[in-house]
Design a protein around this motif. Sequence first.
Motif, mmCIF file in Angstrom:
data_model
loop_
_atom_site.group_PDB
_atom_site.id
_atom_site.type_symbol
_atom_site.label_atom_id
_atom_site.label_comp_id
_atom_site.label_asym_id
_atom_site.label_seq_id
_atom_site.Cartn_x
_atom_site.Cartn_y
_atom_site.Cartn_z
ATOM 1 N N SER A 186 0.827 -1.211 0.000
ATOM 2 C CA SER A 186 0.000 0.000 0.000
ATOM 3 C C SER A 186 0.857 1.255 0.000
ATOM 4 O O SER A 186 0.899 1.983 0.982
ATOM 5 N N GLY A 187 1.547 1.470 -1.087
ATOM 6 C CA GLY A 187 2.277 2.725 -1.259
ATOM 7 C C GLY A 187 3.376 2.942 -0.237
ATOM 8 O O GLY A 187 4.003 2.007 0.234
ATOM 9 N N VAL A 188 3.595 4.207 0.133
ATOM 10 C CA VAL A 188 4.649 4.538 1.090
ATOM 11 C C VAL A 188 4.099 4.289 2.493
ATOM 12 O O VAL A 188 3.151 4.932 2.908
ATOM 13 N N PHE A 216 7.278 -0.544 -3.681
ATOM 14 C CA PHE A 216 7.880 0.209 -4.784
ATOM 15 C C PHE A 216 8.138 -0.679 -5.999
ATOM 16 O O PHE A 216 9.210 -0.633 -6.581
ATOM 17 N N VAL A 217 7.194 -1.544 -6.300
ATOM 18 C CA VAL A 217 7.409 -2.404 -7.477
ATOM 19 C C VAL A 217 7.442 -1.537 -8.733
ATOM 20 O O VAL A 217 6.755 -0.506 -8.813
ATOM 21 N N ALA A 218 8.246 -1.992 -9.691
ATOM 22 C CA ALA A 218 8.541 -1.148 -10.852
ATOM 23 C C ALA A 218 7.298 -0.722 -11.627
ATOM 24 O O ALA A 218 7.253 0.360 -12.194
ATOM 25 N N GLU A 219 6.249 -1.566 -11.616
ATOM 26 C CA GLU A 219 5.062 -1.249 -12.428
ATOM 27 C C GLU A 219 4.310 -0.035 -11.892
ATOM 28 O O GLU A 219 3.548 0.600 -12.598
ATOM 29 N N GLN A 246 -0.322 12.007 2.574
ATOM 30 C CA GLN A 246 -1.198 12.311 1.433
ATOM 31 C C GLN A 246 -1.869 11.061 0.879
ATOM 32 O O GLN A 246 -2.799 11.129 0.106
ATOM 33 N N GLN A 247 -1.359 9.901 1.248
ATOM 34 C CA GLN A 247 -1.931 8.682 0.664
ATOM 35 C C GLN A 247 -3.183 8.261 1.411
ATOM 36 O O GLN A 247 -3.319 8.500 2.597
ATOM 37 N N THR A 248 -4.037 7.609 0.703
ATOM 38 C CA THR A 248 -5.259 7.137 1.362
ATOM 39 C C THR A 248 -5.125 5.671 1.741
ATOM 40 O O THR A 248 -5.914 5.145 2.511
ATOM 41 N N LEU A 249 -4.119 5.013 1.181
ATOM 42 C CA LEU A 249 -4.064 3.556 1.332
ATOM 43 C C LEU A 249 -3.238 3.067 2.516
ATOM 44 O O LEU A 249 -3.086 1.877 2.719
#
Length: 443
Positions: A293-295, A383-386, A437-440
């Motif tokens: 889930s993101g950062v 941080f997967v490349a996709e 800032q992320q919601t996840l």
Amino acid sequence: MKVLKFGGTSVGNAGRIRNLAQIIPTNEPIVVVLSAMSGTTNSLIEIADEATKGKTEKAIELLKNLEEKYYITSSELFHTGMYIKRGEEFIRDMFYNASKKITKEFSVKNYNEVVALGELLSTGLFQLYLTEMGKNSAFIPALSFMRVDVKHEPDFFYINENLQRLLGAYIETKIFITQGFICINALGEVDNLGRGGSDYTAAIIGNVLNAEEVQIWTDIDGIHNNDPRFVDETTPLRELSFEEAAELAYFGAKILHPATIYPCSNKGIPVILKNTLEPNDAGTIISKAYNPSGVKAVAAKDDITAIKIRSSRMLMAHGFLKKVFEVFDEFNTAVDMITTSEVAVSLTIDSKKNLTQILSKLKEFSTVEVDENQTIICIVGDFVAEKTGYASAIFNTLKDIPVRMISYGGSSHNISILVSSDHKINALRAINRVVNQQTLISK
Ligand code: ADP
Ligand code: ASP
Ligand code: MG
């Protein structure tokens, strides 16, 4: 079997120690690992440092002051005159033994023996308190099973054999109490697992006992997404994977000793962080489960030294990197971050113990630049490349901060950034804006 570790603040005064007796379950087998009361290990280190400098009288005076504080704790902790007296006798004996070590011939062995006093005191007082409360418990001395080998790694075979033997001596007992942090080394002398090492003790015990879970009880409601000592508005993370937690612990999240995760992850044992001040709070659960889930979180590791090594020839000849790493290997120094260019390699180390020898060896075949007082900011997430956008959001937020090195792509859940330690707090705060800032983010 569950392992429950309580840190310094969780045993920090008489009230907190009493509180522990309420928190620990009594209907299932548990090993309780205790740290020293907060501040004690710092005081003991100061005492041992004075003794090392030959200031024996000063060391004895500081030890006496610490002893006085323990009498106050004892008088507040126990309810009955008989137990207050037993507490005082115990404290007097422990401090008397420690004071005997403080002589003009104060050795490294004596140093470690003095530093070990804190955990011996907290566990002894806690067990005495449980006895006063009529709760049956057994004392399992860490120095009888927790051993490290010549490389200062836990000797799992020895620990398992001895811990099982010690526990096996009790049939009815459910509460086993032991000291965190302290151990014996390959010479059979008292040693320790490094600052904050009680977490590691709990993880090692969890591993050898194939524990159901390892609980780390502390003064905060779990692992936060940033360092609450430097950043406001941090949020506790409810779930982390072993890999994510290991990165955060290794790169400076003080809440966990850097080596805590591996003994549990390699047996799939969940590590649960809980708050002694809010025992009903969910805390953080660290397990095999991975929820991208993101950062997710940020941590900072100080006292880093960056070394730029430029090949004496214009281009990096074949075999240059091998020669460089052989030098670090020879001096048992771990390398944390690495970046390369055509003519140079920059890397970081967190131990300056062998820096002088390392530099003189490197200078035999390269030119070397050294920057001390650096900080690694470690950003943990998915941080997967996709997936796009995370790296640019992070670098964008750091646009006013001089970045010395960047390591991205080494693993799919870590971006590391090296900054001068003067910029650490600003960097942590800036990255916190991206995290928030992320919601996840798992809540
Ligand atoms: P204990 O004495 O219980 O081992 P520590 O002081 O070692 O406790 O660890 C808990 C402290 O770690 C917290 O009070 C907090 O200030 C600090 N800390 C640093 N980074 C984090 C983080 N990411 N999440 C939670 N706490 C953190
Ligand atoms: N008492 C030790 C220290 O202060 C170990 C610990 O607290 O985990 O470092
Ligand atoms: Mg700690």
